[in-house]
Scaffold this motif. Structure first.
Motif, PDB file in Angstrom:
ATOM      1  N   VAL A 178       1.837   2.353   8.350  1.00 27.15           N
ATOM      2  CA  VAL A 178       2.185   2.966   7.072  1.00 27.15           C
ATOM      3  C   VAL A 178       1.193   2.449   6.034  1.00 27.15           C
ATOM      4  CG1 VAL A 178       4.645   3.329   7.507  1.00 27.15           C
ATOM      5  CG2 VAL A 178       3.885   1.124   6.661  1.00 27.15           C
ATOM      6  N   PRO A 179       0.881   3.287   5.012  1.00 33.13           N
ATOM      7  CA  PRO A 179       1.362   4.657   4.797  1.00 33.13           C
ATOM      8  C   PRO A 179       0.740   5.639   5.794  1.00 33.13           C
ATOM      9  CG  PRO A 179      -0.295   4.089   3.162  1.00 33.13           C
ATOM     10  CD  PRO A 179      -0.016   2.823   3.927  1.00 33.13           C
ATOM     11  N   TYR A 180       1.476   6.715   6.058  1.00 28.24           N
ATOM     12  CA  TYR A 180       1.029   7.736   7.003  1.00 28.24           C
ATOM     13  C   TYR A 180       1.497   9.098   6.490  1.00 28.24           C
ATOM     14  CZ  TYR A 180       0.052   9.884  11.577  1.00 28.24           C
ATOM     15  OH  TYR A 180      -0.450  10.652  12.590  1.00 28.24           O
ATOM     16  N   PHE A 181       0.606  10.081   6.533  1.00 26.19           N
ATOM     17  CA  PHE A 181       0.907  11.401   5.986  1.00 26.19           C
ATOM     18  C   PHE A 181       0.720  12.469   7.069  1.00 26.19           C
ATOM     19  CE2 PHE A 181      -0.553   8.650   2.628  1.00 26.19           C
ATOM     20  CZ  PHE A 181       0.344   8.888   1.592  1.00 26.19           C
ATOM     21  N   ALA A 241       0.824  -1.209   0.000  1.00 32.63           N
ATOM     22  CA  ALA A 241       0.000   0.000   0.000  1.00 32.63           C
ATOM     23  C   ALA A 241       0.859   1.260   0.000  1.00 32.63           C
ATOM     24  CB  ALA A 241      -0.932  -0.003   1.218  1.00 32.63           C
ATOM     25  N   SER A 242       1.994   1.207   0.715  1.00 35.41           N
ATOM     26  CA  SER A 242       2.927   2.348   0.727  1.00 35.41           C
ATOM     27  C   SER A 242       3.438   2.632  -0.680  1.00 35.41           C
ATOM     28  CB  SER A 242       4.122   2.044   1.640  1.00 35.41           C
ATOM     29  OG  SER A 242       3.813   2.278   2.986  1.00 35.41           O
ATOM     30  N   LYS A 243       3.811   1.569  -1.381  1.00 31.86           N
ATOM     31  CA  LYS A 243       4.381   1.760  -2.723  1.00 31.86           C
ATOM     32  C   LYS A 243       3.338   2.305  -3.689  1.00 31.86           C
ATOM     33  CE  LYS A 243       6.183  -2.470  -2.772  1.00 31.86           C
ATOM     34  NZ  LYS A 243       6.950  -3.654  -3.216  1.00 31.86           N
ATOM     35  N   GLN A 244       2.095   1.870  -3.557  1.00 28.90           N
ATOM     36  CA  GLN A 244       1.029   2.388  -4.429  1.00 28.90           C
ATOM     37  C   GLN A 244       0.726   3.855  -4.115  1.00 28.90           C
ATOM     38  OE1 GLN A 244      -0.131   0.904  -6.938  1.00 28.90           O
ATOM     39  NE2 GLN A 244       0.074  -1.303  -6.648  1.00 28.90           N
ATOM     40  N   MET A 245       0.646   4.165  -2.818  1.00 29.43           N
ATOM     41  CA  MET A 245       0.375   5.552  -2.440  1.00 29.43           C
ATOM     42  C   MET A 245       1.540   6.467  -2.795  1.00 29.43           C
ATOM     43  SD  MET A 245      -2.661   6.073  -1.387  1.00 29.43           S
ATOM     44  CE  MET A 245      -2.563   7.643  -0.535  1.00 29.43           C
ATOM     45  N   ASP A 246       2.733   5.904  -2.890  1.00 27.88           N
ATOM     46  CA  ASP A 246       3.895   6.678  -3.299  1.00 27.88           C
ATOM     47  C   ASP A 246       3.708   7.224  -4.717  1.00 27.88           C
ATOM     48  OD1 ASP A 246       6.429   7.660  -2.505  1.00 27.88           O
ATOM     49  OD2 ASP A 246       7.402   6.213  -3.806  1.00 27.88           O
ATOM     50  N   GLN A 247       3.072   6.424  -5.582  1.00 28.15           N
ATOM     51  CA  GLN A 247       2.783   6.887  -6.933  1.00 28.15           C
ATOM     52  C   GLN A 247       1.804   8.063  -6.911  1.00 28.15           C
ATOM     53  OE1 GLN A 247       1.875   3.784  -9.864  1.00 28.15           O
ATOM     54  NE2 GLN A 247       2.562   2.256  -8.378  1.00 28.15           N
ATOM     55  N   VAL A 248       0.773   7.929  -6.094  1.00 28.77           N
ATOM     56  CA  VAL A 248      -0.212   9.002  -5.967  1.00 28.77           C
ATOM     57  C   VAL A 248       0.460  10.265  -5.439  1.00 28.77           C
ATOM     58  CG1 VAL A 248      -2.336   9.708  -4.807  1.00 28.77           C
ATOM     59  CG2 VAL A 248      -2.053   7.346  -5.565  1.00 28.77           C
ATOM     60  N   PHE A 249       1.279  10.089  -4.413  1.00 27.24           N
ATOM     61  CA  PHE A 249       1.963  11.219  -3.782  1.00 27.24           C
ATOM     62  C   PHE A 249       2.830  11.969  -4.795  1.00 27.24           C
ATOM     63  CE2 PHE A 249       5.156  12.845  -0.578  1.00 27.24           C
ATOM     64  CZ  PHE A 249       4.259  13.615   0.154  1.00 27.24           C
TER      65      PHE A 249
END
Length: 358
Positions: free
Chosen positions: A79-82, A39-47
């Protein structure tokens, strides 16, 4: 540096760098991630894509377990955490993989700085793409735990016994990420190098290979991060403590003299009131005799610990001499040898096994 359109995401690689960024940048968003978390790696793309939509916001990425000092500043538990910051202060947070909420919270942060900003409503679908969004929806059903905080319930008796046996399996034992030959995080690598430079023999367990052990050890040792180093069954500490003791010349003195094989065997035998030295584990026996003994113990509902003699040649050979019993499995009760497979099955057939082990 990770690019996203015309924007960019900066990797924060030290607490010192982080402190400088906090003073000089506003507003900014921190993305705490972990390489093992899908999930962190996927959200990294969004970020990364969103960094292009909001060019007036600073986007920073922090690898949570590599930068534990920074993670601890925010009491990180998953994680992920923003983290959303303005003028050096935290104004909002977001836990988990939620692309829409991330875009909206960034827009809200921008609006608080520049009223009427043209970028106040980002299209997350345009930013990340439908394939990424669908993947994140599947992955984000359950948040991924992070070792900054223990979220497990009380340890079961079987898990506690297993962890104690791991700790006791070698005089010096390291719970780490990866193996001594191939560490999978910088902190683990540093501790391994120190132990090797000190000439210390040690056993190890890769906590990335077993999430039950990984989560259980945080509570067992009351230590939230890895690596964790034990000596003679006692926790010494993590990377920072090991480095400090090494530099002060105290590490080797603390670790002390090596435990003899006989002392180690006695400790293993007494690690559970009823203890089986077997081939494989109770859930996956690796010989028919071991399987029969496990089944007999379970049928009479006797709790027991176990040690896989295939995992350690020193124990396998040493216990034969120690017990004067040449074959396996070997069953001990309260430190005394009961016998092997034939004896256990005979006791079970006569209805005497439970009484013998009670």
């Amino acid at each position: 540096m990770v690019g996203g359109g015309d924007g960019s995401v900066k990797d924060v690689r030290s607490k010192k760098e982080f402190d400088e960024l906090v003073k000089s940048c506003s507003p900014f968003i921190l993305h705490f991630w972990a390489s093992w978390c899908e999930a962190s790696k996927q959200m990294d793309q969004v970020f990364a894509h969103l960094s292009a939509d909001f060019p007036h916001v600073h986007f920073f990425r922090v690898e949570a377990e590599e930068q534990q000092e920074i993670s601890q500043c925010y009491s990180l538990s998953s994680v992920p955490y923003f983290v959303f910051c303005k003028d050096g202060k935290t104004v909002d947070t977001l836990e988990g993989a939620d692309p829409s909420s991330l875009a909206n919270k960034i827009a809200k942060l921008v609006d608080s700085v520049e009223s009427g900003s043209s970028a106040s409503h980002a299209s997350i679908g345009m930013a990340a793409g439908p394939a990424v969004i669908e993947a994140i929806k599947e992955i984000s059903k359950e948040p991924s735990s992070y070792p900054g905080e223990n979220q497990t319930s009380d340890l079961s008796a079987s898990l506690k016994t297993r962890l104690q046996q791991l700790v006791d399996s070698h005089p010096v034992f390291l719970f780490m990420k990866g193996s001594p030959e191939e560490p999978r995080c910088g902190f683990s690598k540093k501790v391994v190098n120190i132990l090797k430079s000190e000439g210390v023999e040690f056993g190890s367990f890769d906590i990335l290979s077993d999430n039950e052990v990984r989560e259980g050890m945080k509570k067992f040792s009351n230590w939230p991060t890895f690596p964790q180093l034990f000596s003679q069954g006692e926790l010494i500490g993590g990377c920072d403590i090991i480095i400090a003791m090494h530099e002060e010349g105290e590490l080797k003195e603390l670790i002390g003299p090596k435990e003899t094989l006989e002392e180690r065997l006695k400790k293993l035998i007494s690690s559970s009131p009823t203890m089986v030295f077997m081939k494989g584990s109770p859930d996956a026996p690796r010989c028919g005799f071991s399987s029969k003994v496990v089944n007999a113990l379970r049928e009479v509902e006797v709790g027991f610990g176990s040690f896989d003699i295939l995992s350690d040649e020193d124990v396998r050979q040493g216990i034969k001499t120690f017990s004067n019993w040449p074959t396996f499995p070997q069953l001990y009760h309260k430190g005394e040898l009961v016998g092997g497979c034939d004896i256990i099955l005979e006791l079970h057939a006569n209805g005497e096994l439970k009484d013998t082990l009670s």
